[in-house]
Design an enzyme around this catalytic site. Structure first.
Site, PDB file in Angstrom:
ATOM      1  N   CYS A 115       1.093  -1.300  -0.428  1.00 51.37           N
ATOM      2  CA  CYS A 115       0.040   0.466  -0.115  1.00 51.37           C
ATOM      3  C   CYS A 115       0.698   0.961   0.120  1.00 51.37           C
ATOM      4  CB  CYS A 115      -0.677   0.520   1.120  1.00 51.37           C
ATOM      5  SG  CYS A 115      -2.332  -1.070   1.193  1.00 51.37           S
ATOM      6  N   HIS A 261      -3.676   6.596   0.843  1.00 54.68           N
ATOM      7  CA  HIS A 261      -3.551   5.649   0.287  1.00 54.68           C
ATOM      8  C   HIS A 261      -5.236   5.206   1.164  1.00 54.68           C
ATOM      9  CE1 HIS A 261      -3.713   1.477  -0.403  1.00 54.68           C
ATOM     10  NE2 HIS A 261      -3.867   1.292   1.296  1.00 54.68           N
ATOM     11  N   ASN A 291      -9.812  -0.913  -2.717  1.00 51.05           N
ATOM     12  CA  ASN A 291      -8.221  -0.639  -1.571  1.00 51.05           C
ATOM     13  C   ASN A 291      -7.246  -1.358  -3.161  1.00 51.05           C
ATOM     14  OD1 ASN A 291      -5.514  -0.502  -1.612  1.00 51.05           O
ATOM     15  ND2 ASN A 291      -6.735  -1.730   1.386  1.00 51.05           N
TER      16      ASN A 291
HETATM   17  O1  UT7 Z   1      -3.906  -1.078   2.748  1.00 46.21           O
HETATM   18  C1  UT7 Z   1      -3.766  -1.680   3.976  1.00 46.21           C
HETATM   19  C2  UT7 Z   1      -3.710  -1.445   5.176  1.00 46.21           C
HETATM   20  N1  UT7 Z   1      -5.930  -2.018   5.281  1.00 46.21           N
HETATM   21  C3  UT7 Z   1      -6.110  -1.726   6.354  1.00 46.21           C
HETATM   22  O2  UT7 Z   1      -5.416  -0.768   6.445  1.00 46.21           O
HETATM   23  C4  UT7 Z   1      -7.504  -2.446   6.449  1.00 46.21           C
HETATM   24  C5  UT7 Z   1      -7.905  -2.019   7.889  1.00 46.21           C
HETATM   25  N2  UT7 Z   1      -8.276  -2.692   8.237  1.00 46.21           N
HETATM   26  C6  UT7 Z   1      -9.554  -2.238   8.459  1.00 46.21           C
HETATM   27  O3  UT7 Z   1     -10.183  -2.019   7.480  1.00 46.21           O
HETATM   28  C7  UT7 Z   1     -10.818  -2.971   8.722  1.00 46.21           C
HETATM   29  O4  UT7 Z   1     -10.661  -3.300  10.566  1.00 46.21           O
HETATM   30  C8  UT7 Z   1     -11.706  -4.392   7.930  1.00 46.21           C
HETATM   31  C9  UT7 Z   1     -12.660  -3.408   6.547  1.00 46.21           C
HETATM   32  C10 UT7 Z   1     -11.377  -5.056   7.755  1.00 46.21           C
HETATM   33  C11 UT7 Z   1     -13.025  -5.324   8.901  1.00 46.21           C
HETATM   34  O5  UT7 Z   1     -13.666  -4.157   9.403  1.00 46.21           O
HETATM   35  P1  UT7 Z   1     -13.829  -4.931  11.450  1.00 46.21           P
HETATM   36  O6  UT7 Z   1     -14.565  -3.738  12.186  1.00 46.21           O
HETATM   37  O7  UT7 Z   1     -12.331  -4.472  12.015  1.00 46.21           O
HETATM   38  O8  UT7 Z   1     -14.727  -5.603  11.399  1.00 46.21           O
HETATM   39  P2  UT7 Z   1     -13.778  -7.394  12.094  1.00 46.21           P
HETATM   40  O9  UT7 Z   1     -12.933  -7.472  11.018  1.00 46.21           O
HETATM   41  O10 UT7 Z   1     -13.896  -6.953  13.159  1.00 46.21           O
HETATM   42  O11 UT7 Z   1     -15.392  -7.882  11.945  1.00 46.21           O
HETATM   43  C12 UT7 Z   1     -15.956  -7.484  12.665  1.00 46.21           C
HETATM   44  C13 UT7 Z   1     -17.708  -8.604  12.700  1.00 46.21           C
HETATM   45  C14 UT7 Z   1     -17.057 -10.226  12.316  1.00 46.21           C
HETATM   46  O12 UT7 Z   1     -18.109 -11.485  12.834  1.00 46.21           O
HETATM   47  P3  UT7 Z   1     -17.675 -11.553  14.378  1.00 46.21           P
HETATM   48  O13 UT7 Z   1     -17.356 -12.049  15.221  1.00 46.21           O
HETATM   49  O14 UT7 Z   1     -18.217 -10.580  15.302  1.00 46.21           O
HETATM   50  O15 UT7 Z   1     -19.033 -11.716  14.629  1.00 46.21           O
HETATM   51  C15 UT7 Z   1     -16.517 -10.815  11.121  1.00 46.21           C
HETATM   52  O16 UT7 Z   1     -16.350 -12.131  11.349  1.00 46.21           O
HETATM   53  O17 UT7 Z   1     -17.805  -8.550  11.198  1.00 46.21           O
HETATM   54  C16 UT7 Z   1     -17.154  -9.862  10.621  1.00 46.21           C
HETATM   55  N3  UT7 Z   1     -17.097 -10.077   8.730  1.00 46.21           N
HETATM   56  C17 UT7 Z   1     -17.600  -9.385   8.013  1.00 46.21           C
HETATM   57  N4  UT7 Z   1     -19.354  -9.124   7.891  1.00 46.21           N
HETATM   58  C18 UT7 Z   1     -19.742  -9.392   6.843  1.00 46.21           C
HETATM   59  C19 UT7 Z   1     -15.622 -10.085   8.451  1.00 46.21           C
HETATM   60  N5  UT7 Z   1     -16.017  -9.076   7.051  1.00 46.21           N
HETATM   61  C20 UT7 Z   1     -17.286  -9.090   6.626  1.00 46.21           C
HETATM   62  C21 UT7 Z   1     -18.046  -8.892   5.625  1.00 46.21           C
HETATM   63  N6  UT7 Z   1     -18.863  -8.644   5.776  1.00 46.21           N
HETATM   64  N7  UT7 Z   1     -17.423  -8.764   4.300  1.00 46.21           N
END
Ligand code: UT7
Length: 334
Positions: A115, A261, A291
C-alpha cells in the site's frame, strides 16, 4: 541539486464494476456491512477472459501520463514500477512497461512496498532526479488483486476491500527548489510482516509443497488482521504526515489537498478529523474503486487533478500505510 515535479498524470481502471451486492452472491456479506465498515460501494475487477494484467494496466495509465506530460516516449530516462501483484514472480513489471511502450533501453526497477508502494516509488524517482542522474522518470502503480482473492465467505474480511487498477505519472526535473516534491518520508516495521501477508508461493514454500499439504493450505490467499492493521494505520498515517509538515515548516492548516492511501474510508475520516481538514482538503475515491494498494494514491491524485481540485502553488500531501508494515508521505508544492 534539483527538485522533481509531476508533469503528467494518468490512470486506467478496468471496465468491469463489481458492486457489494455482486459480492453478496459469492459470499456471506452485504452492502450495509461493507459500506459501514469501509465506505466501499463498488470496485473494478478485471473480467475473466480480458487481457489486462498489472503490467498491461500500468502501460495504459503510463501512456496517458506521458501524453499529458507533453513529452514523448524517447524522453523517458527511467521506469519505477510499484506493485504487489506482478505478472511474473520474475522479472518485474518495470521491464514489461519498457517493452510494451517501446521505450528506449532505459533502466527499470520494481518496488515491493504494497500500500505504501507508490509513495516509496515516487521517493526513489525523486532521488534520481535530485542528483541530476535522470531528467524524466515514469512512475507507475498498478495492481491486479481480483485473481488472487478468496471469493468465499472464508475470505470476506479481506476480499471485499480490494480492487484492480493502475495510475502513473511523469516526474521531471524542476530547477526551482521551492517547487515540486519538497520531501519524502519512508518507514518500516518488519516485526508485523505477518499481520498483512501473502505467504506463498515463496521460495521456502513452493507450489509442490502447497499441493502436497495434507490439510488444505490457504497460504496463497492474503491474510490480514484487520483490526490490528487499522489501529496501527491511524497512528502511523498521522505521524508521517506530521513529520512531512514539520520538515517543511508547515502547519496542519497549510494542507490544501491530502491524498491518503485508500485503505478504508474510516481511516481517512479519522485523519481528516485529527488534522481538522474540510471535505475539500481531502480526496477519497475508495467508494468507487476499493483498495488498489500501490495504485490507490496515484489514481486518487490523478482524479483530484482531473477534477480541478489541485492548483498551482497548492501544498499537496500524499500519505500511505500498509503491509510490512511500511508507511510513507510526500510533501509537494504543486
Ligand atoms: O491497505 C492496507 C492496510 N489495510 C488496512 O488499513 C485495513 C485495515 N482494517 C480494516 O479496514 C478493517 O479492520 C476491516 C474493514 C478489514 C474489517 O472491519 P472491522 O470493523 O475491523 O471488522 P472485524 O474484522 O472486527 O469483523 C467484525 C465482524 C466479524 O464477525 P463477528 O466475529 O463479530 O461475528 C467478522 O466475521 O464482521 C464479520 N465480517 C464480515 N461480515 C460481513 C468480516 N468481514 C465481513 C464481511 N461481511 N465482508
Amino acid at each position: 541539486m534539483y527538485n522533481s515535479k509531476i508533469i503528467g498524470l494518468g490512470k486506467y481502471l478496468p471496465e468491469h464494476v463489481v458492486t457489494n451486492d455482486d459480492l453478496s452472491k459469492m459470499m456471506d456479506t452485504n452492502d450495509a456491512w461493507i459500506q459501514e465498515r469501509t465506505g466501499i460501494k463498488e470496485r473494478r475487477w478485471i473480467k475473466e477472459g480480458t487481457d489486462d494484467t498489472s503490467a498491461i494496466m500500468g502501460a495504459k495509465a503510463s501512456k496517458m501520463a506521458i501524453e499529458r506530460s507533453g513529452l514523448t516516449n524517447d524522453d523517458i530516462d527511467f521506469i519505477v514500477f510499484a506493485t504487489m501483484t506482478p505478472d511474473y514472480y520474475f522479472p518485474g513489471c518495470g521491464v514489461q512497461i519498457q517493452e510494451m511502450l517501446g521505450l528506449k533501453n532505459v533502466g527499470a526497477i520494481d518496488i515491493r512496498n504494497q500500500c505504501s508502494g507508490f509513495v516509496y516509488a515516487i521517493s526513489v524517482a525523486d532521488q534520481f532526479i535530485k542528483t541530476g542522474m535522470y531528467k524524466n522518470i515514469l512512475v507507475v502503480g498498478s495492481e491486479y488483486h481480483s485473481n488472487g482473492l478468496d471469493k468465499t465467505t472464508r475470505g470476506r474480511g479481506v476480499t471485499v476491500i480490494f480492487g484492480d487498477g493502475a495510475g502513473a505519472c511523469v516526474l521531471s526535473r524542476e530547477e526551482d527548489t521551492t517547487k515540486g516534491i519538497l520531501s519524502t518520508h519512508l518507514h518500516s516495521e518488519g516485526k508485523y510482516a505477518d499481520k498483512l501477508i501473502v505467504e506463498s508461493p515463496s521460495i521456502k514454500h513452493w507450489v509442490p509443497q502447497i499441493l502436497e499439504s495434507e490439510e488444505e493450505d490457504l497460504s496463497y490467499f492474503p491474510y490480514m488482521d484487520g483490526t490490528f492493521v487499522f489501529k496501527h494505520a491511524v497512528v502511523r498515517f498521522s505521524e508521517v504526515i506530521m513529520e512531512g509538515l514539520q520538515k517543511n515548516g508547515l502547519q496542519k492548516e497549510d494542507i490544501d489537498m491530502l491524498i491518503p492511501h485508500q485503505a478504508n474510508l474510516r481511516i481517512a475520516q479519522f485523519i481528516q478529523k485529527k488534522f481538522a481538514l474540510t471535505d475539500d482538503q481531502v480526496f477519497n475515491n475508495i467508494q468507487k474503486y476499493g483498495n488498489t494498494t500501490a495504485a490507490s494514491v496515484i489514481i486518487a491524485l490523478t482524479e483530484a487533478w482531473e477534477e480541478g481540485k489541485i492548483k498551482a502553488g497548492d501544498n499537496v500531501v500524499l500519505a500511505a500505510f500498509g503491509s510490512g508494515f511500511t508507511w510513507a508521505s510526500a510533501i509537494i508544492k504543486w
